[in-house]
Every structure is written in structure tokens, then in C-alpha cells.
Scaffold this active site. Sequence first.
Site, PDB file in Angstrom:
ATOM      1  N   ASN A  62       0.848  -1.187   0.000  1.00 47.47           N
ATOM      2  CA  ASN A  62       0.000   0.000   0.000  1.00 47.47           C
ATOM      3  C   ASN A  62       0.895   1.253   0.000  1.00 47.47           C
ATOM      4  O   ASN A  62       1.725   1.430   0.901  1.00 47.47           O
ATOM      5  CB  ASN A  62      -0.894  -0.047   1.251  1.00 47.47           C
ATOM      6  CG  ASN A  62      -1.822   1.143   1.346  1.00 47.47           C
ATOM      7  OD1 ASN A  62      -1.399   2.271   1.153  1.00 47.47           O
ATOM      8  ND2 ASN A  62      -3.077   0.890   1.663  1.00 47.47           N
TER       9      ASN A  62
ATOM     10  N   ASP B  39      -0.135   4.485  -0.023  1.00 52.40           N
ATOM     11  CA  ASP B  39      -0.846   5.708   0.398  1.00 52.40           C
ATOM     12  C   ASP B  39       0.076   6.723   1.072  1.00 52.40           C
ATOM     13  O   ASP B  39      -0.026   7.926   0.845  1.00 52.40           O
ATOM     14  CB  ASP B  39      -1.939   5.376   1.427  1.00 52.40           C
ATOM     15  CG  ASP B  39      -3.100   4.616   0.837  1.00 52.40           C
ATOM     16  OD1 ASP B  39      -3.159   4.458  -0.396  1.00 52.40           O
ATOM     17  OD2 ASP B  39      -3.956   4.154   1.625  1.00 52.40           O
ATOM     18  N   HIS B  40       0.950   6.222   1.966  1.00 47.25           N
ATOM     19  CA  HIS B  40       1.670   7.173   2.804  1.00 47.25           C
ATOM     20  C   HIS B  40       2.877   7.817   2.118  1.00 47.25           C
ATOM     21  O   HIS B  40       3.462   8.762   2.642  1.00 47.25           O
ATOM     22  CB  HIS B  40       1.988   6.552   4.166  1.00 47.25           C
ATOM     23  CG  HIS B  40       0.706   6.266   4.893  1.00 47.25           C
ATOM     24  ND1 HIS B  40      -0.235   7.249   5.123  1.00 47.25           N
ATOM     25  CD2 HIS B  40       0.163   5.112   5.353  1.00 47.25           C
ATOM     26  CE1 HIS B  40      -1.289   6.714   5.736  1.00 47.25           C
ATOM     27  NE2 HIS B  40      -1.069   5.425   5.879  1.00 47.25           N
TER      28      HIS B  40
ATOM     29  N   HIS C 204      -5.570   3.698  -1.699  1.00 53.00           N
ATOM     30  CA  HIS C 204      -6.908   4.056  -1.208  1.00 53.00           C
ATOM     31  C   HIS C 204      -7.223   5.478  -1.638  1.00 53.00           C
ATOM     32  O   HIS C 204      -6.587   6.424  -1.173  1.00 53.00           O
ATOM     33  CB  HIS C 204      -6.898   3.926   0.329  1.00 53.00           C
ATOM     34  CG  HIS C 204      -8.213   4.204   0.987  1.00 53.00           C
ATOM     35  ND1 HIS C 204      -8.395   4.089   2.350  1.00 53.00           N
ATOM     36  CD2 HIS C 204      -9.418   4.580   0.496  1.00 53.00           C
ATOM     37  CE1 HIS C 204      -9.652   4.380   2.662  1.00 53.00           C
ATOM     38  NE2 HIS C 204     -10.291   4.688   1.559  1.00 53.00           N
TER      39      HIS C 204
ATOM     40  N   ARG D 281      -9.377   8.182  -0.993  1.00 51.31           N
ATOM     41  CA  ARG D 281     -10.371   8.594   0.008  1.00 51.31           C
ATOM     42  C   ARG D 281     -11.220   9.730  -0.529  1.00 51.31           C
ATOM     43  O   ARG D 281     -10.774  10.498  -1.382  1.00 51.31           O
ATOM     44  CB  ARG D 281      -9.665   9.046   1.293  1.00 51.31           C
ATOM     45  CG  ARG D 281      -8.961   7.921   2.035  1.00 51.31           C
ATOM     46  CD  ARG D 281      -8.429   8.416   3.366  1.00 51.31           C
ATOM     47  NE  ARG D 281      -9.496   8.727   4.286  1.00 51.31           N
ATOM     48  CZ  ARG D 281      -9.876   7.962   5.311  1.00 51.31           C
ATOM     49  NH1 ARG D 281      -9.239   6.841   5.566  1.00 51.31           N
ATOM     50  NH2 ARG D 281     -10.860   8.330   6.083  1.00 51.31           N
TER      51      ARG D 281
ATOM     52  N   ARG E 260      -6.984  12.783   0.936  1.00 50.67           N
ATOM     53  CA  ARG E 260      -5.915  13.234   1.828  1.00 50.67           C
ATOM     54  C   ARG E 260      -4.551  12.663   1.450  1.00 50.67           C
ATOM     55  O   ARG E 260      -3.528  13.224   1.801  1.00 50.67           O
ATOM     56  CB  ARG E 260      -6.243  12.888   3.283  1.00 50.67           C
ATOM     57  CG  ARG E 260      -6.132  11.431   3.623  1.00 50.67           C
ATOM     58  CD  ARG E 260      -6.271  11.190   5.108  1.00 50.67           C
ATOM     59  NE  ARG E 260      -7.596  11.502   5.592  1.00 50.67           N
ATOM     60  CZ  ARG E 260      -8.133  10.930   6.677  1.00 50.67           C
ATOM     61  NH1 ARG E 260      -7.435  10.056   7.377  1.00 50.67           N
ATOM     62  NH2 ARG E 260      -9.340  11.219   7.078  1.00 50.67           N
ATOM     63  N   HIS E 261      -4.525  11.531   0.760  1.00 46.84           N
ATOM     64  CA  HIS E 261      -3.216  11.044   0.283  1.00 46.84           C
ATOM     65  C   HIS E 261      -3.264  10.773  -1.223  1.00 46.84           C
ATOM     66  O   HIS E 261      -2.841  11.608  -2.007  1.00 46.84           O
ATOM     67  CB  HIS E 261      -2.654   9.885   1.128  1.00 46.84           C
ATOM     68  CG  HIS E 261      -3.633   8.880   1.646  1.00 46.84           C
ATOM     69  ND1 HIS E 261      -4.484   8.184   0.842  1.00 46.84           N
ATOM     70  CD2 HIS E 261      -3.862   8.438   2.916  1.00 46.84           C
ATOM     71  CE1 HIS E 261      -5.195   7.352   1.579  1.00 46.84           C
ATOM     72  NE2 HIS E 261      -4.870   7.475   2.844  1.00 46.84           N
TER      73      HIS E 261
ATOM     74  N   GLU F 254      -8.595   0.628  -3.272  1.00 50.31           N
ATOM     75  CA  GLU F 254      -9.414   0.682  -2.045  1.00 50.31           C
ATOM     76  C   GLU F 254     -10.318   1.891  -2.092  1.00 50.31           C
ATOM     77  O   GLU F 254      -9.860   2.992  -2.425  1.00 50.31           O
ATOM     78  CB  GLU F 254      -8.513   0.845  -0.824  1.00 50.31           C
ATOM     79  CG  GLU F 254      -8.000  -0.429  -0.264  1.00 50.31           C
ATOM     80  CD  GLU F 254      -7.228  -0.145   1.018  1.00 50.31           C
ATOM     81  OE1 GLU F 254      -7.546   0.809   1.734  1.00 50.31           O
ATOM     82  OE2 GLU F 254      -6.276  -0.881   1.256  1.00 50.31           O
TER      83      GLU F 254
ATOM     84  N   THR G 126      -8.360   3.617   8.397  1.00 49.05           N
ATOM     85  CA  THR G 126      -9.565   2.789   8.364  1.00 49.05           C
ATOM     86  C   THR G 126      -9.684   2.068   9.707  1.00 49.05           C
ATOM     87  O   THR G 126      -8.907   1.172  10.008  1.00 49.05           O
ATOM     88  CB  THR G 126      -9.472   1.764   7.213  1.00 49.05           C
ATOM     89  OG1 THR G 126      -9.041   2.443   6.047  1.00 49.05           O
ATOM     90  CG2 THR G 126     -10.814   1.113   6.956  1.00 49.05           C
TER      91      THR G 126
ATOM     92  N   GLU H 298     -11.264  -9.321   2.883  1.00 53.19           N
ATOM     93  CA  GLU H 298      -9.998  -9.011   3.542  1.00 53.19           C
ATOM     94  C   GLU H 298     -10.330  -8.866   5.022  1.00 53.19           C
ATOM     95  O   GLU H 298     -11.191  -8.058   5.397  1.00 53.19           O
ATOM     96  CB  GLU H 298      -9.386  -7.729   2.987  1.00 53.19           C
ATOM     97  CG  GLU H 298      -8.044  -7.425   3.665  1.00 53.19           C
ATOM     98  CD  GLU H 298      -7.230  -6.346   2.963  1.00 53.19           C
ATOM     99  OE1 GLU H 298      -7.294  -6.239   1.718  1.00 53.19           O
ATOM    100  OE2 GLU H 298      -6.517  -5.616   3.673  1.00 53.19           O
TER     101      GLU H 298
ATOM    102  N   HIS I  33      -4.002  -4.537   7.663  1.00 51.69           N
ATOM    103  CA  HIS I  33      -4.070  -3.444   8.626  1.00 51.69           C
ATOM    104  C   HIS I  33      -3.191  -3.693   9.846  1.00 51.69           C
ATOM    105  O   HIS I  33      -3.446  -4.603  10.624  1.00 51.69           O
ATOM    106  CB  HIS I  33      -5.496  -3.113   9.084  1.00 51.69           C
ATOM    107  CG  HIS I  33      -5.654  -1.637   9.347  1.00 51.69           C
ATOM    108  ND1 HIS I  33      -5.210  -1.050  10.488  1.00 51.69           N
ATOM    109  CD2 HIS I  33      -6.139  -0.642   8.567  1.00 51.69           C
ATOM    110  CE1 HIS I  33      -5.439   0.243  10.415  1.00 51.69           C
ATOM    111  NE2 HIS I  33      -5.995   0.524   9.260  1.00 51.69           N
ATOM    112  N   GLY I  34      -2.155  -2.862   9.955  1.00 50.74           N
ATOM    113  CA  GLY I  34      -1.314  -2.883  11.150  1.00 50.74           C
ATOM    114  C   GLY I  34      -0.220  -3.931  11.149  1.00 50.74           C
ATOM    115  O   GLY I  34       0.473  -4.082  12.164  1.00 50.74           O
TER     116      GLY I  34
HETATM  117  N1  PXP Z   1      -5.933  -3.180   3.928  1.00 53.24           N
HETATM  118  C1  PXP Z   1      -6.905  -2.237   3.992  1.00 53.24           C
HETATM  119  C2  PXP Z   1      -8.261  -2.595   3.503  1.00 53.24           C
HETATM  120  C3  PXP Z   1      -6.628  -0.942   4.491  1.00 53.24           C
HETATM  121  O1  PXP Z   1      -7.615  -0.020   4.548  1.00 53.24           O
HETATM  122  C4  PXP Z   1      -5.315  -0.634   4.890  1.00 53.24           C
HETATM  123  C5  PXP Z   1      -4.995   0.741   5.385  1.00 53.24           C
HETATM  124  O2  PXP Z   1      -5.177   1.654   4.359  1.00 53.24           O
HETATM  125  C6  PXP Z   1      -4.348  -1.634   4.786  1.00 53.24           C
HETATM  126  C7  PXP Z   1      -4.684  -2.900   4.335  1.00 53.24           C
HETATM  127  C8  PXP Z   1      -2.919  -1.372   5.152  1.00 53.24           C
HETATM  128  O3  PXP Z   1      -2.818  -1.125   6.499  1.00 53.24           O
HETATM  129  P1  PXP Z   1      -1.442  -0.609   7.094  1.00 53.24           P
HETATM  130  O4  PXP Z   1      -1.134   0.675   6.405  1.00 53.24           O
HETATM  131  O5  PXP Z   1      -1.716  -0.471   8.547  1.00 53.24           O
HETATM  132  O6  PXP Z   1      -0.411  -1.676   6.791  1.00 53.24           O
END
Ligand code: PXP
Length: 259
Positions: free
Chosen positions: A11, A13-14, A47, A49, A53-54, A79, A110, A160, A203-204
Site C-alpha cells: 500500500n 498511500d503514505h 486508497h 479517500r 488526503r493522500h 481501495e 480505516t 480481507e 491493517h497494522g
Molecule cells: N488493507 C486495507 C483494507 C486498508 O484499509 C489498509 C490501510 O489503508 C491496509 C490494508 C494497510 O494497512 P497498514 O497501512 O496499517 O499496513
Amino acid sequence: MSAAALRLGVNVDHVATLRNARGGLVPDPVRAALLAIESGADGITAHLREDRRHIRDEDMARLKRELSRPEIGKPLNFEMAATAEMLGIALATKPHAVCVVPERRTEVTTEGGLDVVGQQVALAPFVARLNDAGIRVSLFIAADPQQIETAARLKAPVIEIHVGAWCDAVIEGRTAQAGEEWHRIVTGATLAQSLGLEVHAGHGLDYATAETIAALPQIVELNIGHFMMGEAIFVGLAESVRTMRAAMDRGRSRIGYSA
Ligand code: PXP
């Protein structure tokens, strides 16, 4: 029975979060995506949004274009929230996959899974439109039996599982809660597979939790962003993707899979 391969979706995004902090063009999330692919990612997640924002609309279009180039040929996982605007963009972009996530303007990330039980009436035509367009739909949900059964009834081919609560509990050393969350994930993944769903998780995740969850044979894809981007500050993005890939391969090898 040999285990299936475990795919890594990175991902980006950041990278866009950092770019947008200055409002310019760098760092470029598309450059990060291509480097992640070179370093062992199987696909890219981003993602879009509602508040942009990103990731921005033009990032998504460029990601799709670059990843579709014949010499790259990797999937884009788009996403998004279940809104009419996002459906229109997804149908125009034609990514390999869409992952439907809940979205609140005030959240930092999220925060929980999508409530597919409560929103099934609105989600049914949404999932159907994406299915009809040949876009693989995934619903981002908690490992809750009712949510999983409803996802299957809506004919989403993929779920997921939101593993954020488990990751937080592991990382913060809350052992009892980590155990309970893990049990929920294993039970949920088993149920989902028995209903014919393809199971992803995200996530995480960090290196250690990704290695642990890689040993669950029902899960065939992990989507990971924030931790790897943080690591990239210290070791570089290529190294952080390679280290994540190696952690996942170690976990998967415990159930007899060799890459
Ligand atoms: N999967 C989904 C559906 C998410 O919304 C996110 C966060 O955008 C991630 C995975 C990735 O999560 P993380 O950035 O915490 O690794």
C-alpha cells in the site's frame, strides 16, 4: 495438501501523505509502487479517500497505467468507500481489484471493518456492478461469522480480514487479547474458505505479525503499508519490501510452502 502462495500487496498511500505535506510532486507514489514491485511485491494497493488526503485521482490513473505496462503486468487493488462517486471512478479506471472499506472523514485510518450486515441492501448492487465489470471485489471486514456469511451471500469473491486489533495487541504485549483476536482470525478465515471466499488480511501488520499470519493456509494475500513505509525511512523502501517478503516466506514455509 500443499499451501497456496501468499501474495504481498504494498500500500503506497503514505508516500502520497508525505508528498502532500508539501503540496508538490515528490515523493511520487507511482515511483514507490514500481520500486516495490521490483523488490518483491506482487501487487499495489492504494486508497482513494473521499477527502483525497493522500492518493489523488491522477495517482490512481497513473498507477493503473504503469502497472499495466506489459513489462510490469502487476495488479492494482483500488481501495474505496461504497459511494456512487467511487464506483464511477473504479468502473472508469478498471483496476484488477476493488477493496471496499468503511470511511469516516474524521478517522486517522480505516478504523474498523465494513458493516456488510447493516449495509447489505446498499452493498448488493455495488458488488454486482463491480462483478459484472470483471473487477474482483473484496470486502474489508472483521473476522465475524455474520459479516463473513453476509459477504458470501452478496457474492463478493474475496474478503480481507481486518487484523488491526490483533496486530495492536501483539505489538503492545496484551497477550490475552492477542490470543482472543488470533482465535477470531483463524475461525473466521476457516469459515470464509469453507464458504468459497478467497481470504486476504491487512491493517497494522509488521514483519513479526506478517510472519505469524503467513502460516495460516487460508490466507492468500496480505496488504501492508504504514509499517513498511516507516521502515523505508531507515533502510530504504526496497530493503523494507524485501525484508517483509522474507518474513512472509519464512512463515509460509512452516506450512510446507516453498516460494
Ligand atoms: N488493507 C486495507 C483494507 C486498508 O484499509 C489498509 C490501510 O489503508 C491496509 C490494508 C494497510 O494497512 P497498514 O497501512 O496499517 O499496513
